[in-house]
Design a protein around this motif. Sequence first.
Motif, PDB file in Angstrom:
ATOM      1  N   PRO A   1       0.824  -1.216   0.000  1.00 61.95           N
ATOM      2  CA  PRO A   1       0.000   0.000   0.000  1.00 61.95           C
ATOM      3  C   PRO A   1       0.853   1.259   0.000  1.00 61.95           C
ATOM      4  O   PRO A   1       2.069   1.209   0.216  1.00 61.95           O
ATOM      5  CB  PRO A   1      -0.803  -0.134   1.292  1.00 61.95           C
ATOM      6  CG  PRO A   1       0.101  -0.916   2.193  1.00 61.95           C
ATOM      7  CD  PRO A   1       0.830  -1.884   1.316  1.00 61.95           C
TER       8      PRO A   1
ATOM      9  N   GLU B   1       0.856  -5.285   4.253  1.00 63.14           N
ATOM     10  CA  GLU B   1      -0.518  -4.762   4.257  1.00 63.14           C
ATOM     11  C   GLU B   1      -0.910  -4.338   5.672  1.00 63.14           C
ATOM     12  O   GLU B   1      -1.517  -3.289   5.880  1.00 63.14           O
ATOM     13  CB  GLU B   1      -1.495  -5.813   3.730  1.00 63.14           C
ATOM     14  CG  GLU B   1      -1.451  -6.013   2.232  1.00 63.14           C
ATOM     15  CD  GLU B   1      -2.025  -4.835   1.466  1.00 63.14           C
ATOM     16  OE1 GLU B   1      -2.664  -3.953   2.081  1.00 63.14           O
ATOM     17  OE2 GLU B   1      -1.815  -4.786   0.236  1.00 63.14           O
TER      18      GLU B   1
ATOM     19  N   GLN C   1      -7.031  -6.387   1.134  1.00 67.70           N
ATOM     20  CA  GLN C   1      -6.013  -5.345   1.225  1.00 67.70           C
ATOM     21  C   GLN C   1      -6.482  -4.238   2.162  1.00 67.70           C
ATOM     22  O   GLN C   1      -7.683  -4.043   2.354  1.00 67.70           O
ATOM     23  CB  GLN C   1      -5.733  -4.724  -0.159  1.00 67.70           C
ATOM     24  CG  GLN C   1      -5.204  -5.677  -1.198  1.00 67.70           C
ATOM     25  CD  GLN C   1      -5.015  -5.003  -2.550  1.00 67.70           C
ATOM     26  OE1 GLN C   1      -5.517  -3.904  -2.778  1.00 67.70           O
ATOM     27  NE2 GLN C   1      -4.279  -5.655  -3.434  1.00 67.70           N
TER      28      GLN C   1
ATOM     29  N   HIS D   1      -3.109   1.651  -3.725  1.00 67.34           N
ATOM     30  CA  HIS D   1      -1.965   0.775  -4.006  1.00 67.34           C
ATOM     31  C   HIS D   1      -1.351   1.239  -5.335  1.00 67.34           C
ATOM     32  O   HIS D   1      -1.674   0.701  -6.399  1.00 67.34           O
ATOM     33  CB  HIS D   1      -2.411  -0.683  -4.087  1.00 67.34           C
ATOM     34  CG  HIS D   1      -2.750  -1.280  -2.766  1.00 67.34           C
ATOM     35  ND1 HIS D   1      -3.831  -0.856  -2.007  1.00 67.34           N
ATOM     36  CD2 HIS D   1      -2.141  -2.258  -2.029  1.00 67.34           C
ATOM     37  CE1 HIS D   1      -3.890  -1.551  -0.874  1.00 67.34           C
ATOM     38  NE2 HIS D   1      -2.878  -2.405  -0.865  1.00 67.34           N
TER      39      HIS D   1
END
Length: 532
Positions: free
Chosen positions: A35, A93, A113, A118
Amino acid sequence: MKTVVKAAAISVAAWTLLALFVIGMLTLFRIAGVPATVSGSDLAGAKGTASVIDCVEHGPLSLRGAGYYWKCVAEVRTGPNRPVARVEFGPDELTPADMGRPVFVDYASHDWQRNVPHPYNFLAAVGPIAAGALGFIGYAVGPRIFLRWLVPSLKRRDKATRTPTGPGSLELPADLKLPVPDGGDRTGSVAAFAFFAATGIGFLVVAGTMIVATVRLRPDDVATYLVALPFVLPGIGLLAVIPSARRRLRVASGAPLIPARLTQRGFEQTARDGTPRRVRWSKIERFVFVEGPGDLVGVHLALVDEQAEEGLAESFRARSEHGHLLTPLLSLQEAERLAALVENFKPGLTRWPTREVSRGGLGLLRPAKSTVVRLKNASSGVSKERRISASRPSLTRMTVMLLGASLLIWAMTVAASGRGAMDLFVITAVVLVYLAASLYRGDRGTFVLRKDSLNWRQRDRPEVKVLYADIAGIVVKPAPGGNGRWYYSLHVTPSEGDEYVLAERVGAAAAKRLVDLVQPRPATATALENRS
């Protein structure tokens, strides 16, 4: 002993870079899914919440590449009446800092996620494309070259070993077989040029994105910075060869072998109609050998005058920057044998420009060096002469290239950080690639303006001196262009006699400057100013 140590060092370095590249690819796929931040999450668009149960840190080396990263297990709740799912999240994550608080998550890319952007997902596609492009270049250049780096026993033998030294081996006559391609594929050359540019930029984008992502999530992760090196090196290398790629890349298939001989009388060949042709040694100015990719050498023949061209077969009459192109496809071993034969009979008649020290810089260093030399001479009082390079760039071109280089660095940083689109970076890169491709390709020489004369100097050619008293005027005429540049020929109109050509192909800025300094401004200078 030095040869053995050098071969071993090259082999170790090659295997190290190969290992770093493989580990770098694994690292790239891991970073592609991380991320933008691990300090929070967004409620908007979330499909559930995650509560971290346990986290394990991996690294510095694993199946996910180099560097440290967290893998956490969490309970995911998607609704009050739905069962809790136990999910193992991807690298970085979730982190131990998320324990004890809910994290908003989303189901995307077939996995759960953190519900934040991202921005590095494009690496999953760009990475394999760049790796495949590098492999294709290796195949096109020649797999044997890379094997010589990896396996010392396949390393090219020393020059003293591969140059014929047996009794009579350098004596004339000697038979030659020169591969000559039937024409050329301009489309293939342009495609290869564009391929080099796109691949080099792609590698730098990948490396820059890996570094930016690491700085954001783990700024002290040295291992990830290290595996970005195999992407930086080929990226810089591919962009560095772009200015010469269009000159050196040739597409040839089924090149016929043209028989020729070196005798004590000269360079003998057989024309297509079977008639013998000969260029005497007195008419040969130089043999020029230009090394290219894949251990292939372009062999050029420079003649002392145009009349000597009648002694060349039609297959060898293709013009080149060094005279006439005999073949662009001779193997390195055969080229060095040919050079040794010529040097043994006529010492000093060969030249290898690619083995000479040269400096580039997208056309920026040459004018800078000329300026320094001119200022140094002016301050010391050594010389009162003025010098004008035939490749003199216009002020507009210099300004655009300097601003473009600065804009490219800024655009790449912005694009890699995810704060902006790639459009500006791509447009700027295309403009700079075009400017690099359209570098000056005319006569390499310098005009020297002294107190009483104008001199035209070219490498390996006698200097031409013209007294101002004998000049009635200078005429500038358009010459065939190329590489996106306009060129002009300079003609001298003497006080007595016919007009003659002083320089066949010079840049617009150089022609304009010379006209301004030598004679009153003619009408042709207006057109030059508009185009320069």
